[in-house]
Structure formats: C-alpha cells, structure tokens
Design an enzyme around this catalytic site. Sequence first.
Site, short mmCIF file in Angstrom:
data_model
loop_
_atom_site.label_atom_id
_atom_site.label_comp_id
_atom_site.label_asym_id
_atom_site.label_seq_id
_atom_site.Cartn_x
_atom_site.Cartn_y
_atom_site.Cartn_z
N ARG A 18 0.83 -1.22 0.00
CA ARG A 18 0.00 0.00 0.00
C ARG A 18 0.86 1.26 0.00
NH1 ARG A 18 -3.46 -0.68 5.09
NH2 ARG A 18 -1.53 -1.67 5.69
N ASN A 36 -6.34 -2.66 1.97
CA ASN A 36 -6.36 -4.11 2.01
C ASN A 36 -7.81 -4.59 2.03
OD1 ASN A 36 -3.58 -4.42 2.10
ND2 ASN A 36 -3.49 -4.56 4.31
#
Length: 89
Positions: A18, A36
């Site tokens: 990320r 996520n």
Amino acid sequence: MIAFEIYVSGNVQGVGFRYYTRKIARELGIRGFVKNLPDGRVYIYAVGDEIMLDKFLSAVNRGPPTAIVRGVEVKRAEVENLDTFEVRY
C-alpha cells in the site's frame, strides 16, 4: 481524466504494498486510495490521465521487492474528485 478500480492478488498484504502504491501514485500525480481487502487482495481506486495511469499500472504489476503480484484485475470506474492519494484502513 479516467478512473480505474484495481484488484491486486498474490502476496500483497503485510509487505509494504500500500505504501509503495501511494509513493508511485503521488510521483505520477495519480489521485485515489489503496486499501487491504479481507480476502487478501489489495484494492486501488486511481484517477489520472491515461499516460500516467499506464505507468502506474506497470508499477502495480511489479509491486515492491517484498511483494509477489500474481494477478491484477482492472475495471473502468466513475471519476471521483479526490485531492490526493492515500492509504485507507
């Protein structure tokens, strides 16, 4: 401007994916977010011009050195007016 919803599968959670995505997006002027998913994938919403999004998708397909990207699914999406690219939890 165009927008994509991107679903990334593989070993992509808990490996800095990320934050890597946010870094690349900000370098390319892409707006949106990354988060996520409960099923182990990473979801990305990205808005930008076509050339920068192509570069972004290439980087997403590679991932950071700690990740193993096994699949990337890309869908066109509605363009939302966002100011930056962020990691969401």
